[in-house]
Design an enzyme around this catalytic site. Structure first.
Site, PDB file in Angstrom:
ATOM      1  N   CYS A 131      19.234  18.693  27.778  1.00  0.00           N
ATOM      2  CA  CYS A 131      18.853  18.431  29.097  1.00  0.00           C
ATOM      3  C   CYS A 131      18.949  16.918  29.465  1.00  0.00           C
ATOM      4  O   CYS A 131      18.518  15.987  28.923  1.00  0.00           O
ATOM      5  CB  CYS A 131      17.274  18.617  29.115  1.00  0.00           C
ATOM      6  SG  CYS A 131      16.547  18.111  30.795  1.00  0.00           S
ATOM      7  N   CYS A 134      16.628  14.777  31.396  1.00  0.00           N
ATOM      8  CA  CYS A 134      15.496  14.651  30.879  1.00  0.00           C
ATOM      9  C   CYS A 134      15.786  13.295  29.801  1.00  0.00           C
ATOM     10  O   CYS A 134      15.233  12.244  29.783  1.00  0.00           O
ATOM     11  CB  CYS A 134      14.993  15.452  29.813  1.00  0.00           C
ATOM     12  SG  CYS A 134      14.933  17.215  30.679  1.00  0.00           S
ATOM     13  N   ASP A 135      17.028  13.541  29.136  1.00  0.00           N
ATOM     14  CA  ASP A 135      17.099  12.380  27.999  1.00  0.00           C
ATOM     15  C   ASP A 135      18.310  11.350  28.281  1.00  0.00           C
ATOM     16  O   ASP A 135      18.554  10.546  27.519  1.00  0.00           O
ATOM     17  CB  ASP A 135      17.671  13.362  26.907  1.00  0.00           C
ATOM     18  CG  ASP A 135      16.416  14.226  26.409  1.00  0.00           C
ATOM     19  OD1 ASP A 135      15.072  13.818  26.760  1.00  0.00           O
ATOM     20  OD2 ASP A 135      16.665  15.343  25.637  1.00  0.00           O
TER      21      ASP A 135
HETATM   22  C1  FAD Z   1      14.633  19.662  24.472  1.00  0.00           C
HETATM   23  C2  FAD Z   1      14.093  19.540  25.854  1.00  0.00           C
HETATM   24  C3  FAD Z   1      13.705  18.470  26.443  1.00  0.00           C
HETATM   25  C4  FAD Z   1      13.246  18.414  27.727  1.00  0.00           C
HETATM   26  N1  FAD Z   1      12.856  17.279  28.042  1.00  0.00           N
HETATM   27  C5  FAD Z   1      12.274  17.141  29.487  1.00  0.00           C
HETATM   28  C6  FAD Z   1      11.834  16.089  29.917  1.00  0.00           C
HETATM   29  O1  FAD Z   1      12.013  14.877  29.460  1.00  0.00           O
HETATM   30  N2  FAD Z   1      11.347  16.068  31.245  1.00  0.00           N
HETATM   31  C7  FAD Z   1      11.052  17.205  32.088  1.00  0.00           C
HETATM   32  O2  FAD Z   1      10.486  17.233  33.024  1.00  0.00           O
HETATM   33  N3  FAD Z   1      11.505  18.418  31.404  1.00  0.00           N
HETATM   34  C8  FAD Z   1      12.109  18.419  30.083  1.00  0.00           C
HETATM   35  N4  FAD Z   1      12.471  19.659  29.699  1.00  0.00           N
HETATM   36  C9  FAD Z   1      12.356  20.774  30.435  1.00  0.00           C
HETATM   37  C10 FAD Z   1      11.087  21.369  30.305  1.00  0.00           C
HETATM   38  O3  FAD Z   1      10.409  21.444  28.930  1.00  0.00           O
HETATM   39  C11 FAD Z   1      10.888  22.788  30.793  1.00  0.00           C
HETATM   40  O4  FAD Z   1      11.321  22.731  32.294  1.00  0.00           O
HETATM   41  C12 FAD Z   1       9.546  23.495  31.113  1.00  0.00           C
HETATM   42  O5  FAD Z   1       8.891  23.421  29.823  1.00  0.00           O
HETATM   43  C13 FAD Z   1       9.511  24.749  31.543  1.00  0.00           C
HETATM   44  O6  FAD Z   1       8.043  24.987  31.554  1.00  0.00           O
HETATM   45  P1  FAD Z   1       7.710  26.983  31.708  1.00  0.00           P
HETATM   46  O7  FAD Z   1       6.180  26.894  31.441  1.00  0.00           O
HETATM   47  O8  FAD Z   1       8.343  27.363  32.772  1.00  0.00           O
HETATM   48  O9  FAD Z   1       8.450  27.321  30.390  1.00  0.00           O
HETATM   49  P2  FAD Z   1       8.503  27.271  28.917  1.00  0.00           P
HETATM   50  O10 FAD Z   1       8.060  25.729  28.721  1.00  0.00           O
HETATM   51  O11 FAD Z   1       9.715  27.593  28.588  1.00  0.00           O
HETATM   52  O12 FAD Z   1       7.305  27.792  28.164  1.00  0.00           O
HETATM   53  C14 FAD Z   1       7.127  29.202  28.292  1.00  0.00           C
HETATM   54  C15 FAD Z   1       6.206  29.759  27.225  1.00  0.00           C
HETATM   55  O13 FAD Z   1       6.119  31.316  27.210  1.00  0.00           O
HETATM   56  C16 FAD Z   1       6.050  31.887  25.910  1.00  0.00           C
HETATM   57  N5  FAD Z   1       6.581  32.919  26.239  1.00  0.00           N
HETATM   58  C17 FAD Z   1       7.732  33.569  26.356  1.00  0.00           C
HETATM   59  N6  FAD Z   1       7.713  34.935  26.521  1.00  0.00           N
HETATM   60  C18 FAD Z   1       6.506  35.296  26.291  1.00  0.00           C
HETATM   61  C19 FAD Z   1       6.070  36.696  26.510  1.00  0.00           C
HETATM   62  N7  FAD Z   1       6.953  37.725  26.707  1.00  0.00           N
HETATM   63  N8  FAD Z   1       4.687  36.774  26.180  1.00  0.00           N
HETATM   64  C20 FAD Z   1       3.826  35.469  25.956  1.00  0.00           C
HETATM   65  N9  FAD Z   1       4.429  34.296  26.077  1.00  0.00           N
HETATM   66  C21 FAD Z   1       5.630  34.183  26.316  1.00  0.00           C
HETATM   67  C22 FAD Z   1       6.994  31.072  25.351  1.00  0.00           C
HETATM   68  O14 FAD Z   1       6.845  31.241  23.842  1.00  0.00           O
HETATM   69  C23 FAD Z   1       6.584  29.649  25.896  1.00  0.00           C
HETATM   70  O15 FAD Z   1       5.629  28.945  25.025  1.00  0.00           O
HETATM   71  C24 FAD Z   1      13.030  19.607  28.347  1.00  0.00           C
HETATM   72  C25 FAD Z   1      13.452  20.940  28.010  1.00  0.00           C
HETATM   73  C26 FAD Z   1      13.913  20.701  26.606  1.00  0.00           C
HETATM   74  C27 FAD Z   1      14.454  21.996  25.884  1.00  0.00           C
END
Ligand code: FAD
Length: 298
Positions: A131, A134-135
Site C-alpha cells: 500500500c 499508506c506507507d
Molecule cells: C500492509 C498493509 C498496510 C496498510 N496500511 C494502511 C494505512 O496505513 N492506512 C490505511 O488507512 N489503510 C491501510 N491499509 C489498508 C487497510 O488495512 C484496509 O483498507 C482495511 O483493513 C480494510 O478493512 P475491511 O474491514 O474492509 O477489511 P479487512 O481489514 O480485510 O478485514 C476483513 C476481515 O474479514 C475476515 N473474513 C474474511 N472472510 C471471512 C468470512 N467468510 N467469514 C468471516 N470472516 C471473514 C478476515 O479474516 C478479516 O479479519 C493497509 C493494508 C495493508 C495490507
C-alpha cells in the site's frame, strides 16, 4: 435470532458492530481468523484522522473493545455456508452451528496478492508494502521500487516519485497494462522503468537491495531500495457470495447506502467496489451499512 449479523472483524465490520449496537441492535460479528483484518498487521498508521501515529493492532484492538463494551457478541469461526435471501439471513459455522439474523453486513475485506519471493512476508513493515498510499511517506528521500504493470502500479510509482529519492518500476513484460493517460504521465516522470524484469531476491532486513532478473537475458542486477511496493493485484474475500450478489471483478456492488441487490444484505469496506480502500473508508462504509440495517428494521 440476532438483529444484525456481520461477517468480518476488520475495521469495516468492527465499526458496523459499534454503530449497530449503539443503535440498539442485537449484534453478532463472525470472524474466521482474529480481529482487526489487514489493519491489524500494519505497524504504523499515520493517516487515521485524530491519531497522528498508531500501530494497527492497537487501533483495531480498541475498536474491538469498544464494540464488546457496547454488547456486540464475537464468534471466531469458519463460515461454511450463507443464506442471504428472505427475511431471515443465516450462516452455518464449522464449530458454532447456525447463526441467524434479520440483516447481514458482509465486511470480509480483501488480501493483497503476494509476489512469492523468499523473505517477502518477513519483510512486511520492514521494506515490503502492499500500500503506497499508506506507507510511501515513510520513505521520503529514500530509494524505492514498485512491482507491477497495471494502473495501481503506475499510480503508486507516480505517487512515490513526489518524495522518494529514486523510484524504479519493475515490470515482467515490455509493455504496461495501465491506461494510456497514466503511461503518458509515467514516461514524462523521473520513474526508472525496468522492463522484462522480475524480483529475484530481497536483501537486508530492513530491506536494502533488490536483485532483479531480466527475463530475456537471465542477467541479474542489484538495485538500492528501502521498500518494495507490491502492486500486482488484490483478491476480495467474496467467493462465497458471488453466485447471489452483483459484483465486478470479484468486488461486490452496492449503492451509497451499502445496500446490495438483496434486501437486508449490505456490504462494507475493501470487499466492495470502491475507489479507495483504506481504514477510514472501511470504517465509513461500516457506519453507513449499520445505519441502513437499522432503518431497514424500523
Ligand atoms: C500492509 C498493509 C498496510 C496498510 N496500511 C494502511 C494505512 O496505513 N492506512 C490505511 O488507512 N489503510 C491501510 N491499509 C489498508 C487497510 O488495512 C484496509 O483498507 C482495511 O483493513 C480494510 O478493512 P475491511 O474491514 O474492509 O477489511 P479487512 O481489514 O480485510 O478485514 C476483513 C476481515 O474479514 C475476515 N473474513 C474474511 N472472510 C471471512 C468470512 N467468510 N467469514 C468471516 N470472516 C471473514 C478476515 O479474516 C478479516 O479479519 C493497509 C493494508 C495493508 C495490507
Amino acid at each position: 435470532m440476532y438483529d444484525l449479523l456481520i461477517l468480518g472483524a476488520g475495521p469495516a465490520g468492527l465499526t458496523a458492530g459499534i454503530y449497530g449496537a449503539r443503535g440498539g441492535l442485537k449484534t453478532v460479528i463472525v470472524e474466521r481468523k482474529s480481529f482487526g483484518g489487514q489493519a491489524s498487521i500494519t505497524p504504523e498508521i499515520e493517516n487515521f484522522p485524530g491519531i497522528a501515529n498508531i500501530d494497527g493492532f492497537t487501533l483495531t484492538f480498541n475498536m474491538q473493545e469498544q464494540a464488546k463494551a457496547l454488547g456486540v457478541t464475537f464468534v471466531y469461526d469458519e463460515v461454511e455456508s450463507v443464506v442471504l435471501e428472505g427475511a431471515e439471513k443465516s450462516v452455518t459455522t464449522k464449530n458454532n452451528g447456525e447463526i441467524k439474523a434479520k440483516t447481514l453486513i458482509i465486511a470480509c475485506g480483501a488480501e493483497s496478492t503476494k509476489l512469492g519471493v523468499d523473505n517477502e512476508i518477513d519483510l512486511i513493515g520492514k521494506g515490503v508494502s502492499y500500500c503506497a498510499t499508506c506507507d510511501g511517506r515513510f520513505f521520503k528521500n529514500k530509494p524505492v521500487a514498485v512491482v507491477g504493470g497495471g494502473n495501481t502500479a503506475v499510480e503508486d510509482a507516480l505517487y512515490l516519485s513526489n518524495f522518494a529519492s529514486e523510484v524504479y518500476l519493475i515490470h515482467r513484460r515490455d509493455s504496461l497494462r495501465a491506461s494510456k493517460i497514466l503511461q503518458d504521465k509515467l514516461f514524462s516522470s523521473n520513474v526508472k522503468i525496468l522492463w522484462n524484469s522480475i524480483v529475484e531476491k530481497l536483501e537486508g532486513n530492513p530491506l536494502e537491495k533488490i536483485v532483479v532478473k531480466n527475463t530475456k537475458t537471465a542477467e541479474c542486477a542489484s538495485i538500492d531500495a528501502n521498500c518494495l511496493f507490491v502492486a500486482i493485484g488484490q483478491t476480495p474475500a467474496s467467493a462465497q457470495f458471488l453466485d447471489k450478489l452483483k459484483s465486478e471483478n470479484g468486488y461486490i456492488l452496492a449503492d451509497e447506502n451499502m445496500q446490495t441487490n438483496i434486501a437486508g444484505v449490505y456490504v462494507a469496506g475493501d470487499i466492495r467496489k470502491t475507489p479507495l480502500r483504506q481504514i477510514i473508508t472501511a470504517c465509513a462504509d461500516g457506519a453507513i451499512a449499520a445505519d441502513s440495517a437499522l432503518k431497514y428494521l424500523m
